[in-house]
Design an enzyme around this catalytic site. Structure first.
Site, mmCIF file in Angstrom:
data_model
loop_
_atom_site.group_PDB
_atom_site.id
_atom_site.type_symbol
_atom_site.label_atom_id
_atom_site.label_comp_id
_atom_site.label_asym_id
_atom_site.label_seq_id
_atom_site.Cartn_x
_atom_site.Cartn_y
_atom_site.Cartn_z
ATOM 1 N N ASP A 96 54.720 35.577 2.327
ATOM 2 C CA ASP A 96 54.769 36.682 4.056
ATOM 3 C C ASP A 96 52.945 37.035 3.943
ATOM 4 O O ASP A 96 53.095 38.186 3.755
ATOM 5 C CB ASP A 96 55.817 36.511 4.192
ATOM 6 C CG ASP A 96 56.162 37.366 5.563
ATOM 7 O OD1 ASP A 96 54.946 36.904 6.567
ATOM 8 O OD2 ASP A 96 56.604 38.157 6.712
ATOM 9 N N SER A 99 53.264 40.643 6.403
ATOM 10 C CA SER A 99 54.412 41.929 6.360
ATOM 11 C C SER A 99 53.928 42.324 4.897
ATOM 12 O O SER A 99 52.730 41.394 3.936
ATOM 13 C CB SER A 99 56.087 41.725 6.045
ATOM 14 O OG SER A 99 56.042 40.390 5.263
ATOM 15 N N ASN A 101 56.028 43.928 2.298
ATOM 16 C CA ASN A 101 57.355 44.428 1.183
ATOM 17 C C ASN A 101 57.538 43.292 0.605
ATOM 18 O O ASN A 101 58.042 42.852 0.953
ATOM 19 C CB ASN A 101 58.952 45.131 2.175
ATOM 20 C CG ASN A 101 58.193 47.046 2.753
ATOM 21 O OD1 ASN A 101 57.589 46.990 3.146
ATOM 22 N ND2 ASN A 101 58.490 47.375 1.738
ATOM 23 N N TRP A 103 61.284 42.787 -0.804
ATOM 24 C CA TRP A 103 63.103 42.709 -0.621
ATOM 25 C C TRP A 103 63.958 41.306 -1.405
ATOM 26 O O TRP A 103 62.911 40.190 -0.943
ATOM 27 C CB TRP A 103 63.216 43.014 0.451
ATOM 28 C CG TRP A 103 63.285 42.362 1.479
ATOM 29 C CD1 TRP A 103 62.946 42.194 2.630
ATOM 30 C CD2 TRP A 103 64.303 41.488 2.376
ATOM 31 N NE1 TRP A 103 63.067 41.819 3.892
ATOM 32 C CE2 TRP A 103 63.708 40.944 3.248
ATOM 33 C CE3 TRP A 103 65.623 41.275 1.500
ATOM 34 C CZ2 TRP A 103 64.489 40.222 4.119
ATOM 35 C CZ3 TRP A 103 66.144 39.541 1.986
ATOM 36 C CH2 TRP A 103 65.721 38.987 3.200
ATOM 37 N N TYR A 139 64.713 43.605 11.885
ATOM 38 C CA TYR A 139 64.672 42.642 12.736
ATOM 39 C C TYR A 139 64.908 41.933 13.509
ATOM 40 O O TYR A 139 65.827 40.520 14.313
ATOM 41 C CB TYR A 139 64.433 40.539 11.665
ATOM 42 C CG TYR A 139 63.870 41.643 10.364
ATOM 43 C CD1 TYR A 139 62.840 39.995 10.619
ATOM 44 C CD2 TYR A 139 64.482 41.369 9.557
ATOM 45 C CE1 TYR A 139 62.066 40.270 9.013
ATOM 46 C CE2 TYR A 139 63.474 41.672 8.145
ATOM 47 C CZ TYR A 139 62.461 40.779 8.080
ATOM 48 O OH TYR A 139 61.810 40.976 7.146
ATOM 49 N N ASP A 280 49.343 34.189 9.632
ATOM 50 C CA ASP A 280 50.680 34.978 9.385
ATOM 51 C C ASP A 280 51.275 33.640 8.224
ATOM 52 O O ASP A 280 51.790 32.392 9.304
ATOM 53 C CB ASP A 280 51.470 35.193 9.965
ATOM 54 C CG ASP A 280 52.487 35.279 9.951
ATOM 55 O OD1 ASP A 280 52.978 35.663 9.261
ATOM 56 O OD2 ASP A 280 53.032 35.646 11.314
ATOM 57 N N THR A 283 54.848 32.583 9.779
ATOM 58 C CA THR A 283 54.548 31.648 11.533
ATOM 59 C C THR A 283 54.502 30.414 11.272
ATOM 60 O O THR A 283 53.424 29.685 10.108
ATOM 61 C CB THR A 283 53.762 32.546 11.998
ATOM 62 O OG1 THR A 283 54.605 34.154 11.669
ATOM 63 C CG2 THR A 283 54.873 32.013 13.230
#
Ligand SMILES: *[C@@H]1O[C@H](CO)[C@@H](O)[C@H](O)[C@H]1NC(C)=O
Ligand SMILES: *[C@@H]1O[C@H](CO)[C@@H](O)[C@H](O)[C@H]1NC(C)=O
Ligand SMILES: *[C@@H]1O[C@H](CO)[C@@H](O)[C@H](O)[C@H]1NC(C)=O
Ligand SMILES: *[C@@H]1O[C@H](CO)[C@@H](O)[C@H](O)[C@H]1NC(C)=O
Length: 410
Positions: A96, A99, A101, A103, A139, A280, A283
């Site tokens: 992505d 963003s 991070n 996780w 979110y 992005d 998306t």
């Protein structure tokens, strides 16, 4: 005599092809795939628009806004296989660029979303280092929370040592339950990262494991292909995957991959001048600022969900995005979804957003280079003649030719 000349020529040609292949060995590839049930439909477009609203609305609270649970995640489609730990534990993550991070679910997570996915066992990894700092990403309607840990993270054959990431222990209200991927690997800039964690690709650059601080995405535009959605390439770009040269544009704010467009038009109708946009990969739609969306919707006589009556898409004009003087054209069949006589714009809007979000509708048409070192983006039309099989065949062909020619020489 003549025969041996030909053999020598062929030999040289073989060597050249080998060199071409070696030249691209600085590129590390990871196939990305779509959800097996990816489908563009009006329902999916509206569901995704609401998800994007949540992703880009940081201070959003459920108060005063109708909370809409997403029924599926089929459209957040590009994910691939990474490893964490020693020996490797494998996870499917969404790559992505919106963003920063990384996780994955923790083995100590009891939430339903974690039960259905791969979870990380720090105790089973010899390279695991505890950190323990609290970690949380919101979110909109929900959040993922947990704590930070550190371990080796590998993908595309490269390893980032000591990568800090979020071990998620609670997933509330996010509906990641239905997601095909286990977690998210953010490829935005460090300033966007929660807890000031160094993003994975940045870590690879810092540790010198990737030769060039550049990555690129080749996303195949049509969702029917399950196993070959495209490629994420670390270390540069592969010119065989696009046509012509890349058009570069500077990143204007190194958080999202944000750049400035010259003009955006529908056919010859000017929609915006000098609007900012972000690239992005998380998306699938194009998202426009509200005023621009309203103008587009009026052109098509579309309602607030972007729906209008239609017969054939052939009569609709291209969406034209001019970047650094070059027109990037998207045909109506790629930005409008037709279901019988109902058409839906794959261009949507979310409130409180003054920039465009260029998702798959754009990125699926244009190969995109994310140049971290020079803080710029490069775009070029995808070489749509390329398929996974052709790529593999080309490599086999090159090898076979080189080997065959080698044999001839003796
Ligand atoms: C991820 O890659 C590993 C190693 O190649 C493989 O064993 C595993 O099945 C893959 N996982 C998925 C979900 O594709
Ligand atoms: C990774 O962390 C370990 C333990 O904290 C340390 O010994 C090692 O030097 C670190 N390696 C790198 C490449 O930072
Ligand atoms: C945990 O990770 C964060 C972000 O990388 C770092 O700032 C912090 O010093 C780390 N804490 C410990 C205890 O290692
Ligand atoms: C995508 O694929 C479907 C079925 O494979 C096909 O009907 C449709 O025309 C394709 N769409 C585009 C825009 O190429």
């Amino acid at each position: 005599m003549a025969g041996s000349q030909i053999q020598k020529l062929a030999f040289l040609a073989g060597i050249l092809l080998i060199l071409v292949n070696l030249g691209s060995s600085a590129l590390h590839r990871i196939p990305v795939q779509r959800s097996p049930s990816f489908k563009r439909s009006h329902k999916m477009i509206v569901a995704e628009r609401d998800f994007i609203q949540q992703k880009y609305t940081r201070q959003y609270t459920a108060n005063g806004y109708p909370v809409e649970q997403l029924s599926n995640f089929d459209n957040f489609q590009y994910y691939g296989n990474i490893s964490i730990g020693t020996p490797p534990q494998y996870f499917l993550v969404q790559f992505d660029t919106g963003s920063s991070n990384l996780w994955v679910p923790s083995s100590s997570c009891l939430s339903e979303a974690c039960q259905d996915h791969q979870t990380y066992y720090g105790s089973e990894s010899s390279t695991h280092v505890a950190n323990g700092t609290a970690f949380s990403i919101t979110y909109g309607t929900g959040s993922v929370t947990g704590y930070l840990s550190m371990d080796y993270v590998g993908f595309a054959g490269l390893i980032a040592k000591n990568q800090t990431f979020g071990e998620v222990t609670t997933e509330v209200g996010t509906n990641f339950v239905d997601a095909y991927f286990d977690g998210i690997l953010g490829m935005g800039f460090p300033s966007l990262a929660v807890d000031g964690v160094t993003p994975t690709f940045q870590n690879m650059v810092n540790q010198g494991v990737v030769q060039s601080p550049v990555f690129s995405f080749f996303l195949r535009d049509n969702g029917s292909v399950v196993n070959y959605g495209g490629e994420l390439i670390l270390g540069g770009s592969d010119p065989s995957l696009y046509r012509g040269g890349l058009t570069y544009v500077d990143v204007i704010q190194a958080a999202y991959w944000k750049f400035q467009t010259d003009f955006i038009k529908i056919g010859s109708t000017l929609i915006s001048t000098f609007d900012a946009a972000i690239a992005d990969t998380g998306t699938s739609l194009i998202v426009a600022p509200v005023a621009e969306y309203t103008q587009i919707a009026q052109l098509f006589g579309a309602d607030s969900e972007g729906t209008f009556q239609c017969t054939s898409l052939d009569s609709y004009p291209d969406l034209v995005i001019t970047i650094n003087g070059v027109d990037f054209r998207i045909q109506a069949k790629y930005y409008i979804i037709q279901e019988n006589y109902l058409c839906s714009l794959a261009i949507q809007s979310i409130s409180g957003q003054d920039f465009w979000i260029m998702g798959d509708v754009f990125l699926g048409r244009f190969y995109t280079e994310f140049d971290v070192g020079n803080q710029r983006l490069g775009f070029a039309p995808v070489n749509s003649a390329i398929s996974a099989r052709q790529l593999a065949l080309w490599q086999i062909f090159t090898l076979a030719l080189a080997c065959g020619v080698w044999k001839l020489w003796y």
